[in-house]
Design a protein around this motif. Sequence first.
Motif, PDB file in Angstrom:
ATOM      1  N   GLY A  31      55.032 -22.815  44.263  1.00 25.76           N
ATOM      2  CA  GLY A  31      55.686 -22.374  45.450  1.00 25.76           C
ATOM      3  C   GLY A  31      54.714 -23.344  46.138  1.00 25.76           C
ATOM      4  O   GLY A  31      53.807 -23.740  46.018  1.00 25.76           O
ATOM      5  N   GLY A  32      54.891 -23.320  47.571  1.00 30.65           N
ATOM      6  CA  GLY A  32      54.508 -23.766  48.223  1.00 30.65           C
ATOM      7  C   GLY A  32      52.692 -24.347  48.285  1.00 30.65           C
ATOM      8  O   GLY A  32      52.501 -25.063  48.642  1.00 30.65           O
ATOM      9  N   VAL A  33      52.379 -22.976  48.708  1.00 32.01           N
ATOM     10  CA  VAL A  33      51.187 -22.525  48.794  1.00 32.01           C
ATOM     11  C   VAL A  33      50.364 -23.076  47.704  1.00 32.01           C
ATOM     12  O   VAL A  33      48.875 -22.730  47.376  1.00 32.01           O
ATOM     13  CB  VAL A  33      50.253 -21.503  49.391  1.00 32.01           C
ATOM     14  N   LEU A  34      50.538 -22.917  46.460  1.00 32.22           N
ATOM     15  CA  LEU A  34      50.823 -23.025  45.547  1.00 32.22           C
ATOM     16  C   LEU A  34      50.340 -24.429  44.683  1.00 32.22           C
ATOM     17  O   LEU A  34      49.992 -24.847  44.105  1.00 32.22           O
ATOM     18  CB  LEU A  34      51.360 -21.954  44.096  1.00 32.22           C
ATOM     19  N   LEU A  35      50.820 -25.580  45.712  1.00 33.45           N
ATOM     20  CA  LEU A  35      50.745 -26.631  45.173  1.00 33.45           C
ATOM     21  C   LEU A  35      49.536 -27.789  44.813  1.00 33.45           C
ATOM     22  O   LEU A  35      49.427 -28.851  44.129  1.00 33.45           O
ATOM     23  CB  LEU A  35      51.771 -27.623  45.628  1.00 33.45           C
ATOM     24  N   PRO A  36      48.372 -27.444  45.652  1.00 31.84           N
ATOM     25  CA  PRO A  36      47.100 -27.667  44.664  1.00 31.84           C
ATOM     26  C   PRO A  36      46.406 -27.135  43.524  1.00 31.84           C
ATOM     27  O   PRO A  36      45.983 -28.108  42.604  1.00 31.84           O
ATOM     28  CB  PRO A  36      46.208 -27.213  45.784  1.00 31.84           C
ATOM     29  N   ILE A  37      46.888 -25.579  43.361  1.00 24.19           N
ATOM     30  CA  ILE A  37      46.636 -25.487  41.716  1.00 24.19           C
ATOM     31  C   ILE A  37      47.245 -26.119  40.611  1.00 24.19           C
ATOM     32  O   ILE A  37      47.030 -26.576  39.676  1.00 24.19           O
ATOM     33  CB  ILE A  37      46.682 -24.123  41.738  1.00 24.19           C
ATOM     34  N   TYR A  38      49.155 -26.425  41.227  1.00 21.09           N
ATOM     35  CA  TYR A  38      50.063 -26.350  40.019  1.00 21.09           C
ATOM     36  C   TYR A  38      48.908 -28.148  40.091  1.00 21.09           C
ATOM     37  O   TYR A  38      49.737 -28.833  38.433  1.00 21.09           O
ATOM     38  CB  TYR A  38      51.274 -26.162  40.883  1.00 21.09           C
ATOM     39  N   ALA A  76      52.309 -16.476  41.129  1.00 24.54           N
ATOM     40  CA  ALA A  76      53.347 -16.753  41.545  1.00 24.54           C
ATOM     41  C   ALA A  76      53.069 -17.307  43.144  1.00 24.54           C
ATOM     42  O   ALA A  76      51.657 -16.853  43.750  1.00 24.54           O
ATOM     43  CB  ALA A  76      54.413 -15.150  41.580  1.00 24.54           C
ATOM     44  N   THR A  77      54.164 -17.882  43.628  1.00 24.77           N
ATOM     45  CA  THR A  77      53.679 -18.205  44.932  1.00 24.77           C
ATOM     46  C   THR A  77      53.881 -16.699  46.093  1.00 24.77           C
ATOM     47  O   THR A  77      54.052 -15.605  45.386  1.00 24.77           O
ATOM     48  CB  THR A  77      54.154 -19.265  46.084  1.00 24.77           C
ATOM     49  N   PHE A 102      47.153 -14.019  39.975  1.00 26.59           N
ATOM     50  CA  PHE A 102      47.081 -15.171  40.698  1.00 26.59           C
ATOM     51  C   PHE A 102      47.642 -15.211  41.682  1.00 26.59           C
ATOM     52  O   PHE A 102      49.300 -15.262  41.222  1.00 26.59           O
ATOM     53  CB  PHE A 102      46.511 -16.441  40.222  1.00 26.59           C
ATOM     54  N   THR A 103      47.738 -14.794  43.266  1.00 29.57           N
ATOM     55  CA  THR A 103      49.290 -14.855  44.070  1.00 29.57           C
ATOM     56  C   THR A 103      48.757 -16.155  44.984  1.00 29.57           C
ATOM     57  O   THR A 103      47.468 -16.106  45.920  1.00 29.57           O
ATOM     58  CB  THR A 103      49.412 -13.670  44.845  1.00 29.57           C
ATOM     59  N   GLY A 104      49.548 -17.002  45.507  1.00 30.05           N
ATOM     60  CA  GLY A 104      49.272 -17.139  46.226  1.00 30.05           C
ATOM     61  C   GLY A 104      49.824 -17.243  48.104  1.00 30.05           C
ATOM     62  O   GLY A 104      50.332 -15.549  47.376  1.00 30.05           O
ATOM     63  N   GLN A 105      48.985 -18.135  48.606  1.00 31.24           N
ATOM     64  CA  GLN A 105      49.376 -16.762  50.134  1.00 31.24           C
ATOM     65  C   GLN A 105      49.294 -18.132  51.575  1.00 31.24           C
ATOM     66  O   GLN A 105      48.812 -18.777  50.851  1.00 31.24           O
ATOM     67  CB  GLN A 105      47.964 -15.929  50.758  1.00 31.24           C
ATOM     68  N   VAL A 106      49.474 -17.972  52.048  1.00 32.06           N
ATOM     69  CA  VAL A 106      49.450 -18.037  53.350  1.00 32.06           C
ATOM     70  C   VAL A 106      47.729 -19.079  53.485  1.00 32.06           C
ATOM     71  O   VAL A 106      47.177 -18.171  53.766  1.00 32.06           O
ATOM     72  CB  VAL A 106      50.484 -18.646  54.269  1.00 32.06           C
ATOM     73  N   LEU A 164      45.403 -16.125  46.659  1.00 32.20           N
ATOM     74  CA  LEU A 164      45.047 -16.651  46.789  1.00 32.20           C
ATOM     75  C   LEU A 164      44.854 -18.096  48.136  1.00 32.20           C
ATOM     76  O   LEU A 164      46.335 -18.458  48.203  1.00 32.20           O
ATOM     77  CB  LEU A 164      44.680 -18.033  45.778  1.00 32.20           C
ATOM     78  N   PRO A 165      44.532 -17.928  49.547  1.00 28.59           N
ATOM     79  CA  PRO A 165      45.263 -18.973  50.838  1.00 28.59           C
ATOM     80  C   PRO A 165      45.391 -20.619  50.217  1.00 28.59           C
ATOM     81  O   PRO A 165      43.754 -20.770  49.879  1.00 28.59           O
ATOM     82  CB  PRO A 165      44.237 -18.101  51.535  1.00 28.59           C
ATOM     83  N   LYS A 166      46.269 -21.088  50.531  1.00 32.45           N
ATOM     84  CA  LYS A 166      46.200 -22.374  50.540  1.00 32.45           C
ATOM     85  C   LYS A 166      44.802 -23.098  50.894  1.00 32.45           C
ATOM     86  O   LYS A 166      44.539 -24.162  50.004  1.00 32.45           O
ATOM     87  CB  LYS A 166      47.383 -22.534  51.407  1.00 32.45           C
ATOM     88  N   ASP A 167      44.085 -23.225  52.127  1.00 28.75           N
ATOM     89  CA  ASP A 167      42.747 -23.306  52.687  1.00 28.75           C
ATOM     90  C   ASP A 167      42.262 -22.905  51.232  1.00 28.75           C
ATOM     91  O   ASP A 167      41.135 -24.133  51.524  1.00 28.75           O
ATOM     92  CB  ASP A 167      42.929 -23.199  54.026  1.00 28.75           C
TER      93      ASP A 167
END
Length: 565
Positions: A31-38, A76-77, A102-106, A164-167
């Motif tokens: 998902g969008g906030v996970l793009l750096p991880i992916y 997941a995102t 692990f979850t992505g976060q804004v 994990l917030p995206k920043d």
Amino acid sequence: MTESTEKMTGARALIECLYREGVDTIFGYPGGVLLPIYDELYDADIRHILVRHEQAAAHAAEGYARATGKTGVCIATSGPGATNLVTGIANAYMDSIPMVVFTGQVPSSLLGNDAFQEANITGITMPITKHNYLVQDANELPQVIKEAFHIASTGRPGPVLVDLPKDVTVQEIDFYYPEKVDLKGYKPTYQGNLQQVKRAASAIKESKNPVIYAGGGVISSNASKELLELAEKIKAPVTTTLTGMGGFPVEHELFLGMPGMHGAKYANYAIQESDLLIAVGARFDDRVTGKLKAFASNAKIIHIDIDPAEISKNVKVDVPIVGDAKWILQKLLKYAEPAQSEKWLDRITHWKKVHPLHYVEPATGDGIKPQYIIEQITEACKDAIIVTEVGQHQMWAAQYFRFSEPRTFITSGGLGTMGYGFPASIGAKIAKPDKVVFDIAGDGSFQMNSQELATAVQENVPVIVAVFNNGYLGMVRQWQELFHNRRYSATCIQNSVDFVKLAEAYGALGLRATKRDEVRPVIEEAIASGRPTVIDFIVEEEENVSPMVPAGAAINEILDLERKE
């Protein structure tokens, strides 16, 4: 701490931490906030399994963990991706399965602002995780991940979530990885009190009607060998809970089967007539105990469990021993002497002969009984890993498959999650590629996550789904038959889907059996195919799981529901 080695982003640090923890497989959905991880996963030496629904990622990670004993990992995102994991997290929590989520976060600056796809996932999952983290500084990430894996896999295992917030994933840090974890207030007890062990040994020596009641904790602590040695040494029969199946060999003369609501009659009779109940890694849940006041009312109870909160929670215990089942059983083997159980074992043998698990074959010989399918799977592949959905088929699998090893029965015990089995079987097969893996499914349960056929085909994971197709939500229908005058409200799902065509639509193999003599051939064809396979078994529509203890009754107040043909 180890010395800093190089600068890297939080996303890259996450991958490095997973390497350090020995992670080879992760189940997830981007998902969008996970793009750096992916983006980092793209080149990583970690297998990423793309599921088709986030709930399946959690179940698959749990199946992987239960088949291996390692910690499962999923991702997941933010927002709906994270909330879709909740059922799988709760399932792992109820069954004490080690998992790091692990979850992505804004971005941190948007937290609490109802940003697009924001959800307070740490707040949502607080009651269903051992611990969870919201990381707001990437410098903390290595320490958090080290702690997460430690907490998930030690003491009573369970899921830990890291948000994990995206920043944080793009923040640059000097990477390090801690060598050890020292958490104040979290010091699980592994070595049980030796005086309590000796008290237990004394109670065993004085006992005439002992029963060992073993749960999933025996498997979690890898204590199956010690359990077998203890049972043989003290001459005590063994009953295992649903999640403890495989912890004691079914073919052993001391095995009593599963106790409780759908347990063997002789298991329930033995518990009720026992003078000493030795509980190992079991939590006395309501499906085992039935009416609490009547449960093993004449027995002294020894309870061995790593979680002190479970001791005397449901049933008052006489000899509590807090610690790791393997360690305690090893010590108990040193001090224990045989019980005075010769007459008791003769009585158990009599009960087994008089009250065996049984079913009546259809009079015409053409119909298919679900129990027969389980027996044929056992004969075709005795060392298979059996995974189940939830319902009647789950109980038949527990009753009739001949388990001989731990970690070969994977099922949703505490939460009872429909849709669990198929993604969990994918995780188990990825973990154990040389094993044949069956998902024993109902036509209702399978449809809750049947989209994972795409995952199995894309990843070339040849699991076999055996659908027990009776056209009903079978377990609910059974209760409606018995307690609601056969008023089948919202439980008939006949002709809802053609499972052969569904399998073929995803590129899997679809097979069907409508007669008894077709059962074994399709099982063997599925095993030989080496492909993801769905077998549509058309079974008796109103076959009931028998025996059955009505809710709220004592476990020796048993209904025999076998239909007469």
